[in-house]
Scaffold this active site. Structure first.
Site, short mmCIF file in Angstrom:
data_model
loop_
_atom_site.label_atom_id
_atom_site.label_comp_id
_atom_site.label_asym_id
_atom_site.label_seq_id
_atom_site.Cartn_x
_atom_site.Cartn_y
_atom_site.Cartn_z
N GLU A 81 0.48 5.11 -2.06
CA GLU A 81 0.24 6.39 -1.39
C GLU A 81 1.33 7.41 -1.72
O GLU A 81 1.04 8.56 -2.02
CB GLU A 81 0.22 6.20 0.13
CG GLU A 81 -0.89 5.35 0.65
CD GLU A 81 -0.80 5.22 2.15
OE1 GLU A 81 -1.81 5.52 2.80
OE2 GLU A 81 0.27 4.84 2.68
N LEU A 82 2.57 6.97 -1.64
CA LEU A 82 3.69 7.86 -1.91
C LEU A 82 3.67 8.34 -3.36
O LEU A 82 3.99 9.49 -3.66
CB LEU A 82 5.01 7.18 -1.56
CG LEU A 82 5.19 6.88 -0.07
CD1 LEU A 82 6.41 6.00 0.15
CD2 LEU A 82 5.29 8.14 0.76
N VAL A 109 0.84 -1.20 0.00
CA VAL A 109 0.00 0.00 0.00
C VAL A 109 0.88 1.25 0.00
O VAL A 109 0.56 2.24 -0.68
CB VAL A 109 -0.96 0.01 1.22
CG1 VAL A 109 -1.74 1.32 1.29
CG2 VAL A 109 -1.92 -1.17 1.15
N CYS A 110 1.98 1.21 0.72
CA CYS A 110 2.84 2.39 0.87
C CYS A 110 3.26 3.02 -0.46
O CYS A 110 3.13 4.24 -0.63
CB CYS A 110 4.07 2.05 1.71
SG CYS A 110 3.67 1.46 3.37
N PRO A 111 3.76 2.25 -1.44
CA PRO A 111 4.17 2.91 -2.68
C PRO A 111 3.01 3.56 -3.43
O PRO A 111 3.20 4.57 -4.11
CB PRO A 111 4.83 1.81 -3.50
CG PRO A 111 4.36 0.53 -2.91
CD PRO A 111 4.06 0.81 -1.47
#
Length: 187
Positions: free
Chosen positions: A50-51, A46-48
């Site tokens: 969002e970033l 999920v992190c990439p």
């Protein structure tokens, strides 16, 4: 989280930004709006997304005078490696702060002590270094840059117009409210 309306605590972090390693401290924020965008870890799922969403909207954040700081408990070296290998992360022009000692994660009260990871959390800091907004979501729930931009515009409007407040779903240019005795019970 009794962190709203409190000043950010002193910190020093190594970061990766635009092909360079830099040092960032709370002094670098003086007089500026800033977003601290905590995420659990580099090389995840999920992190990439969002970033990348923040990266795709970065010019709008800059237009609003807001600097973005992506933060995880990884090192600045890990951030560089991720930037060099991921097409999504390769778009990023804002600073990715390393927090291997968890100083920032502790300062913002988002450290998962038993895991050594930060929660998925967002903080808006005003030009006085005071936290105006926070959002923490569950591990599997990604954030939205457009919603963050809307909230930043609201916070900036309220700061520039003391005595006015922005109602739910407020967008720039829409009507605000001026709290008063006459307004009680009429909304």
């Amino acid at each position: 989280m009794a962190i709203i309306n409190t000043a950010i605590k002193p910190f020093r972090a190594e970061a990766y930004k635009n092909g360079k390693f830099i040092t960032v401290t709370e002094a670098d924020l003086s007089g500026k709006w800033a977003v601290f965008f905590f995420y659990p870890a580099d090389f995840t799922f999920v992190c990439p997304t969002e970033l990348e969403d923040i990266a795709d909207n970065y010019d709008e954040f800059v237009r609003l005078g807001v600097e973005i700081f992506g933060v995880s408990t990884d090192t600045h070296f890990s951030h560089k490696a991720w930037h060099d290998t991921s097409p999504a992360i390769g778009k990023i022009r804002y600073a990715l702060l390393g927090d291997p000692t968890a100083t920032l994660s502790r300062n913002f009260d988002v450290l998962r002590v038993d895991e050594g990871l930060a929660d998925r959390a967002t903080f808006l800091v005003d030009p006085d270094g005071v936290i105006q907004f926070t959002e923490v979501t569950a591990e599997g729930v990604g954030r939205n840059a457009q919603e963050l931009l809307r909230k930043i515009r609201s916070a900036q409007y309220v700061r520039a117009h003391p005595g006015e407040v922005c109602p739910a779903k407020w967008e720039e240019g829409e009507i605000t409210l001026t709290p008063s005795l006459d307004l009680v019970g009429k909304i």
